[in-house]
Write a protein that holds these residues in place. Structure first.
Motif, mmCIF file in Angstrom:
data_model
loop_
_atom_site.group_PDB
_atom_site.id
_atom_site.type_symbol
_atom_site.label_atom_id
_atom_site.label_comp_id
_atom_site.label_asym_id
_atom_site.label_seq_id
_atom_site.Cartn_x
_atom_site.Cartn_y
_atom_site.Cartn_z
ATOM 1 N N CYS A 43 0.813 -1.224 0.000
ATOM 2 C CA CYS A 43 0.000 0.000 0.000
ATOM 3 C C CYS A 43 0.844 1.271 0.000
ATOM 4 N N LEU A 47 -0.121 5.054 -1.241
ATOM 5 C CA LEU A 47 -0.345 6.120 -0.264
ATOM 6 C C LEU A 47 0.583 7.307 -0.532
ATOM 7 N N PHE A 50 -1.106 9.174 -3.133
ATOM 8 C CA PHE A 50 -2.283 9.825 -2.557
ATOM 9 C C PHE A 50 -1.876 11.127 -1.847
ATOM 10 N N ILE A 51 -0.823 11.049 -1.024
ATOM 11 C CA ILE A 51 -0.387 12.255 -0.303
ATOM 12 C C ILE A 51 0.148 13.283 -1.294
ATOM 13 N N GLY A 97 1.549 16.675 5.519
ATOM 14 C CA GLY A 97 1.708 15.850 4.327
ATOM 15 C C GLY A 97 3.163 15.758 3.897
ATOM 16 N N SER A 99 5.732 15.653 5.766
ATOM 17 C CA SER A 99 6.401 14.629 6.572
ATOM 18 C C SER A 99 5.892 13.241 6.224
ATOM 19 N N LEU A 100 4.558 13.125 6.080
ATOM 20 C CA LEU A 100 3.969 11.805 5.821
ATOM 21 C C LEU A 100 4.447 11.238 4.495
ATOM 22 N N ILE A 102 7.303 11.636 3.100
ATOM 23 C CA ILE A 102 8.650 11.101 3.282
ATOM 24 C C ILE A 102 8.573 9.737 3.968
ATOM 25 N N VAL A 103 7.717 9.643 4.994
ATOM 26 C CA VAL A 103 7.578 8.372 5.718
ATOM 27 C C VAL A 103 7.094 7.274 4.770
ATOM 28 N N MET A 104 6.031 7.572 4.003
ATOM 29 C CA MET A 104 5.449 6.563 3.120
ATOM 30 C C MET A 104 6.435 6.155 2.021
ATOM 31 N N PHE A 106 9.658 6.297 2.201
ATOM 32 C CA PHE A 106 10.722 5.528 2.853
ATOM 33 C C PHE A 106 10.274 4.069 3.009
ATOM 34 N N LEU A 110 11.824 0.720 1.265
ATOM 35 C CA LEU A 110 12.291 -0.454 2.022
ATOM 36 C C LEU A 110 11.581 -1.718 1.550
#
Lengths: 223, 255
Positions: A43, A47, A50-51, A97, A99-100, A102-104, A106, A110
């Motif tokens: 996902c 995502l 989406f962001i 968004g 920050s999110l 970058i998280v998604m 990342f 991985l």
């Protein structure tokens, strides 16, 4: 009525194959969380997209109020945050968004890495993906300056000082980013242009290539 | 697909006149429980997206996005901090062998090797094996990178002076002398009801800080009102008091 309009356009332009080409592809069992819950790891890419869409939309609304010059930038953000109806929500979504995404991204990186999904024949898609990662970091760096508050100015100063240490490229990069000797009026307008026009254009091109390749090759098989 | 002789077109265009049936592919020939992207799978993705969006909006509402005071380049004591995802690169430059004379190690060599290797991963790890346990070098290097990033970010967070960071950039509300006769008059009059104790405004009256108005203009508004919110004759007192009040408000500047 709608069907008739569609048929009228379709008869003249033959648009059905265009969208059917996007719609008609199979989703294999191993990436479908409805069949294997562990497939939720697939996902993260979606995502991220989406962001990104939310970032583009919220950013478009932010530019309706934001003024990219050192006299008014902070004032306009303050006004947007405190006076404009739902301004605090729109700015909040753009802020979180950033920050999110970058998280998604990342997590998506991985997932692809640990599954070895970047191997032949998908090498090029991996390279394009890493380039998207760099563009996103660039968007984060340039966007951080735009509110023109204390943390924005000083973080950018440090960032450009760090870039200056790189031989040869450093001073050129500084001139390009800062638009002169000091971090000031020129820098803000440049960062605005880079954040709103240059990098999003690069991002859309790279994402187009990313999606084209995944549709052409299909998703990698189960481990 | 029909090609070549016998094809009919719409007018003189290249759009074929013959309609193609609009039926999605049958996925039963694929292995496992394969399903169509449109509309079956997209609906599920849509639902995941909706749940994600709710969490996202809750985060946005609970934590207002931060805004510090307007940039002041003369403030030499400000301790800068980049956004959290750059912290590991920032922290790296604080170590002896990645700073000073060795700064190139911290700014070019280490990040260059790490991001270069990431970009070229498919050409460095060319084996056919895909399981992480079957390619220990790639997996090990990535884990090492992850641990380093986590450790550096952690170190950066714990060594930062958050107490100072909280106060150093804070938006300072205008400071005024509460014993100023102008403020005393302001409080006794009905002004305070709408414009607030700190003159910063409220639901029914705008802020009076940094209006840029001259005392005469303020006196006029206090007497004659200002549609739609400000009623006329709001001020009840002597002309001397009105003058003091107007001068007090006129002097208030935004920081």
């Amino acid at each position: 009525m709608l069907q008739k309009i569609y048929d009228w356009v379709d008869e003249r332009l033959d648009i059905t194959p265009l969208w059917r080409d996007v719609a008609d592809h199979e989703v294999p069992e191993h990436v479908n969380p409805a069949h294997h819950f562990s497939a939720f790891v697939y996902c993260f890419g979606g995502l991220t997209f989406f962001i990104t869409v939310i970032q583009i939309l919220s950013g478009m609304f932010l530019t309706m109020y934001y003024v990219p010059d050192i006299v008014n930038a902070w004032e306009s953000v303050y006004y947007l945050q405190n006076e404009v109806a739902f301004g605090v929500i729109v700015r909040g979504m753009h802020h979180w968004g950033a920050s999110l995404v970058i998280v998604m991204m990342f997590l998506h990186t991985l997932r692809v890495f640990f599954q070895g999904a970047y191997k032949k024949p998908r090498e090029l898609n991996w390279v394009v993906g890493v380039l998207i990662f760099f563009v996103m970091l660039g968007l984060g760096f340039t966007g951080y300056l735009l509110p023109w508050d204390m943390k924005a100015l000083f973080a950018t100063k440090v960032g450009i000082e760090i870039a200056m240490t790189i031989p040869v490229v450093g001073p050129i990069a500084k001139t390009f980013l800062a638009g002169g000797e000091i971090i000031g009026a020129q820098t803000l307008t440049r960062f605005f242009a880079i954040h709103v026009f240059f990098l999003p254009a690069a991002l859309l091109g790279l994402m187009g290539a990313h999606f084209l390749m995944i549709r052409k090759q299909g998703i990698s098989g189960p481990l | 697909m029909h090609r070549g002789k016998g094809m009919k077109f719409v007018g003189d265009s290249r759009v074929p006149a013959e309609r193609k049936p609009n039926i999605p592919k049958d996925y039963s020939e694929f292995p496992g429980k394969t399903e169509a992207f449109w509309p079956n799978f997209l609906l599920k993705e849509w639902m995941v997206g909706a749940v994600f969006l709710i969490g996202y909006l809750i985060l946005t509402i609970v934590h207002e996005s931060p805004l510090e005071k307007k940039a002041d380049p003369t403030d030499a004591g400000y301790i800068p901090l980049p956004d959290w995802y750059f912290l590991f690169l920032y922290q790296l430059l604080k170590y002896k062998y990645a700073a000073g004379d060795y700064v190139l190690i911290g700014t070019v060599i280490i990040p260059g090797l790490a991001f270069g290797a990431l970009m070229l991963a498919p050409f460095l790890d060319t084996g056919l094996e895909r399981r992480p346990s079957k390619r220990p070098v790639a997996t090990g290097l990535m884990l090492l990178g992850l641990i380093s990033i986590t450790y550096l970010t952690w170190e950066s967070v714990v060594t930062h002076d958050w107490e100072k960071a909280k106060t150093q950039g804070k938006i300072v509300d205008v400071s005024f002398d509460e014993n100023d006769p102008g403020y005393q008059i302001y409080q006794k009059q009905s002004c305070v009801g709408c414009h607030g104790n700190t003159l910063s405004g409220g639901a029914s009256g705008p802020s009076l800080i940094g209006t840029g108005l001259k005392p005469e203009e303020i006196m006029k508004i206090a007497k004659e009102g200002k549609p739609p919110g400000m009623p006329p004759n709001a001020f009840k007192g002597s002309d001397e008091e009105l003058k003091q009040l107007a001068e007090f408000i006129s002097k208030l500047e935004k920081k």
